[in-house]
Scaffold this motif. Structure first.
Motif, PDB file in Angstrom:
ATOM      1  N   ILE A 102       0.859  -1.196   0.000  1.00 43.43           N
ATOM      2  CA  ILE A 102       0.000   0.000   0.000  1.00 43.43           C
ATOM      3  C   ILE A 102       0.892   1.241   0.000  1.00 43.43           C
ATOM      4  O   ILE A 102       1.958   1.245   0.631  1.00 43.43           O
ATOM      5  CB  ILE A 102      -0.973  -0.019   1.212  1.00 43.43           C
ATOM      6  CG1 ILE A 102      -1.981   1.139   1.133  1.00 43.43           C
ATOM      7  CG2 ILE A 102      -0.232  -0.029   2.547  1.00 43.43           C
ATOM      8  CD1 ILE A 102      -3.177   0.977   2.075  1.00 43.43           C
ATOM      9  N   ASP A 103       0.467   2.274  -0.701  1.00 45.84           N
ATOM     10  CA  ASP A 103       1.248   3.514  -0.750  1.00 45.84           C
ATOM     11  C   ASP A 103       1.220   4.231   0.595  1.00 45.84           C
ATOM     12  O   ASP A 103       0.267   4.081   1.368  1.00 45.84           O
ATOM     13  CB  ASP A 103       0.692   4.453  -1.826  1.00 45.84           C
ATOM     14  CG  ASP A 103       0.953   3.938  -3.236  1.00 45.84           C
ATOM     15  OD1 ASP A 103       1.684   2.940  -3.382  1.00 45.84           O
ATOM     16  OD2 ASP A 103       0.421   4.545  -4.184  1.00 45.84           O
ATOM     17  N   ALA A 104       2.238   5.050   0.827  1.00 44.64           N
ATOM     18  CA  ALA A 104       2.361   5.760   2.098  1.00 44.64           C
ATOM     19  C   ALA A 104       1.416   6.952   2.187  1.00 44.64           C
ATOM     20  O   ALA A 104       1.168   7.473   3.273  1.00 44.64           O
ATOM     21  CB  ALA A 104       3.794   6.241   2.278  1.00 44.64           C
ATOM     22  N   LEU A 106      -1.738   7.424   1.947  1.00 43.08           N
ATOM     23  CA  LEU A 106      -3.101   7.230   2.479  1.00 43.08           C
ATOM     24  C   LEU A 106      -4.199   7.529   1.464  1.00 43.08           C
ATOM     25  O   LEU A 106      -5.343   7.749   1.826  1.00 43.08           O
ATOM     26  CB  LEU A 106      -3.324   8.060   3.761  1.00 43.08           C
ATOM     27  CG  LEU A 106      -2.437   7.721   4.957  1.00 43.08           C
ATOM     28  CD1 LEU A 106      -2.648   8.732   6.083  1.00 43.08           C
ATOM     29  CD2 LEU A 106      -2.706   6.315   5.467  1.00 43.08           C
ATOM     30  N   GLN A 107      -3.853   7.508   0.189  1.00 40.87           N
ATOM     31  CA  GLN A 107      -4.889   7.711  -0.837  1.00 40.87           C
ATOM     32  C   GLN A 107      -5.737   6.458  -0.993  1.00 40.87           C
ATOM     33  O   GLN A 107      -6.892   6.534  -1.401  1.00 40.87           O
ATOM     34  CB  GLN A 107      -4.261   8.074  -2.174  1.00 40.87           C
ATOM     35  CG  GLN A 107      -3.840   9.530  -2.256  1.00 40.87           C
ATOM     36  CD  GLN A 107      -3.549   9.916  -3.692  1.00 40.87           C
ATOM     37  OE1 GLN A 107      -2.464   9.658  -4.204  1.00 40.87           O
ATOM     38  NE2 GLN A 107      -4.511  10.536  -4.339  1.00 40.87           N
ATOM     39  N   ASP A 108      -5.130   5.303  -0.676  1.00 41.88           N
ATOM     40  CA  ASP A 108      -5.882   4.053  -0.735  1.00 41.88           C
ATOM     41  C   ASP A 108      -6.453   3.799   0.649  1.00 41.88           C
ATOM     42  O   ASP A 108      -5.768   3.989   1.648  1.00 41.88           O
ATOM     43  CB  ASP A 108      -4.958   2.900  -1.136  1.00 41.88           C
ATOM     44  CG  ASP A 108      -4.280   3.141  -2.466  1.00 41.88           C
ATOM     45  OD1 ASP A 108      -4.964   3.640  -3.371  1.00 41.88           O
ATOM     46  OD2 ASP A 108      -3.082   2.859  -2.579  1.00 41.88           O
ATOM     47  N   ALA A 207      -8.092  12.084  -1.541  1.00 41.48           N
ATOM     48  CA  ALA A 207      -7.067  13.038  -1.941  1.00 41.48           C
ATOM     49  C   ALA A 207      -5.851  12.823  -1.047  1.00 41.48           C
ATOM     50  O   ALA A 207      -5.968  12.365   0.085  1.00 41.48           O
ATOM     51  CB  ALA A 207      -7.583  14.455  -1.777  1.00 41.48           C
ATOM     52  N   ARG A 208      -4.650  13.123  -1.565  1.00 40.97           N
ATOM     53  CA  ARG A 208      -3.431  13.016  -0.766  1.00 40.97           C
ATOM     54  C   ARG A 208      -3.546  13.976   0.413  1.00 40.97           C
ATOM     55  O   ARG A 208      -3.709  15.178   0.206  1.00 40.97           O
ATOM     56  CB  ARG A 208      -2.251  13.428  -1.653  1.00 40.97           C
ATOM     57  CG  ARG A 208      -1.016  12.583  -1.517  1.00 40.97           C
ATOM     58  CD  ARG A 208       0.048  13.120  -2.477  1.00 40.97           C
ATOM     59  NE  ARG A 208       0.996  12.068  -2.865  1.00 40.97           N
ATOM     60  CZ  ARG A 208       2.042  11.721  -2.126  1.00 40.97           C
ATOM     61  NH1 ARG A 208       2.266  12.302  -0.975  1.00 40.97           N
ATOM     62  NH2 ARG A 208       2.851  10.771  -2.547  1.00 40.97           N
ATOM     63  N   PRO A 209      -3.463  13.492   1.683  1.00 35.39           N
ATOM     64  CA  PRO A 209      -3.620  14.423   2.803  1.00 35.39           C
ATOM     65  C   PRO A 209      -2.445  15.399   2.958  1.00 35.39           C
ATOM     66  O   PRO A 209      -2.606  16.462   3.557  1.00 35.39           O
ATOM     67  CB  PRO A 209      -3.758  13.521   4.027  1.00 35.39           C
ATOM     68  CG  PRO A 209      -3.383  12.155   3.605  1.00 35.39           C
ATOM     69  CD  PRO A 209      -3.321  12.115   2.124  1.00 35.39           C
TER      70      PRO A 209
END
Ligand code: UDP
Ligand code: MG
Length: 210
Positions: A102-104, A106-108, A207-209
């Motif tokens: 998982i990407d870092a 937090l978009q997923d 959205a990317r936080p």
């Protein structure tokens, strides 16, 4: 699944993620604690953050998180190798029954991991996380992504639409992937070649936080 609880390894590639990292640790760390408390996965389950040659304080933050939480591990690559190689380094470095990447940023939606675990319990060897919508992406990203998937299909590459690199794989699937001699893997296209029973889970892309 019954019997022994599975050891889960969550691999998170990180390149210059110092801004979002504290939140990422909190969100994914809490999810893992909950899964362990609910006996969905073994207490030996871990999160592995892979520092992909970041130029900011990402690696410092990973080391700090690992000191504080025994369920957190980190590896640091000698330079920037790119997203795919960072994921592979994390997966191939550690032994587990189930792997999630998982990407870092937090978009997923990491809570989709719960559903992935259920599918694994039903015998799926690969579970693809698929974005329900691309509403948060720009117009350009949306259409360039669509063109990308279409081109890949035209080239005969069997790629799951709207799936990035958020997926679960069993040890068997990862072991099979390791047997491919190719070293510049584009995992999204490779995983369908591994074969095995697979399924998808859908989630809203945020959205990317940071
Ligand atoms: N990443 C990485 N190495 C890179 C670029 C990105 O490990 O050279 C990581 C990044 O930290 C993130 C994931 O790969 O966890 C996806 O990157 P990004 O969000 O920039 O890609 P996008 O969402 O636009 O596909
Ligand atoms: Mg992203």
């Amino acid at each position: 699944m019954g019997g022994k609880l599975q050891k889960l390894l969550i691999v998170v590639p990180c390149y210059n993620e110092e801004e979002v990292f504290p939140q990422t640790v909190k969100v994914i760390g809490t999810l893992l604690d909950d899964l362990i408390a609910a006996k969905k996965v073994s207490s030996k389950s871990r999160i592995c953050f892979v520092n992909d040659g970041s130029k900011d304080r990402t690696w410092e933050l990973i080391k700090k998180a690992a000191r504080k939480n025994k369920r957190i591990a980190g590896i640091s690559l000698s330079r920037n190798f790119g997203h795919q190689k960072a994921i592979i380094a994390g997966m191939y470095d550690s032994d587990a029954d189930l792997y999630v990447t998982i990407d870092a940023d937090l978009q997923d939606d990491c809570s989709a991991i719960r559903e992935m675990l259920e599918k694994a319990g039903e015998g799926c060897e690969i579970v693809y996380g698929v974005r329900d919508s691309r509403d948060t992406d720009t117009w350009f990203k949306k259409y360039s992504a669509l063109a990308f998937y279409k081109l890949m299909r035209l080239l005969g590459v069997n790629i799951v639409y709207n799936h990035a690199d958020f997926r679960m794989m069993t040890r068997r699937a990862v072991d099979t992937l390791k047997q491919f001699p190719e070293r510049n893997l584009f995992l999204r296209a490779m995983m369908p070649l591994v074969g095995f029973k697979s399924d998808k889970v859908y989630y809203d892309r945020k959205a990317r936080p940071a």
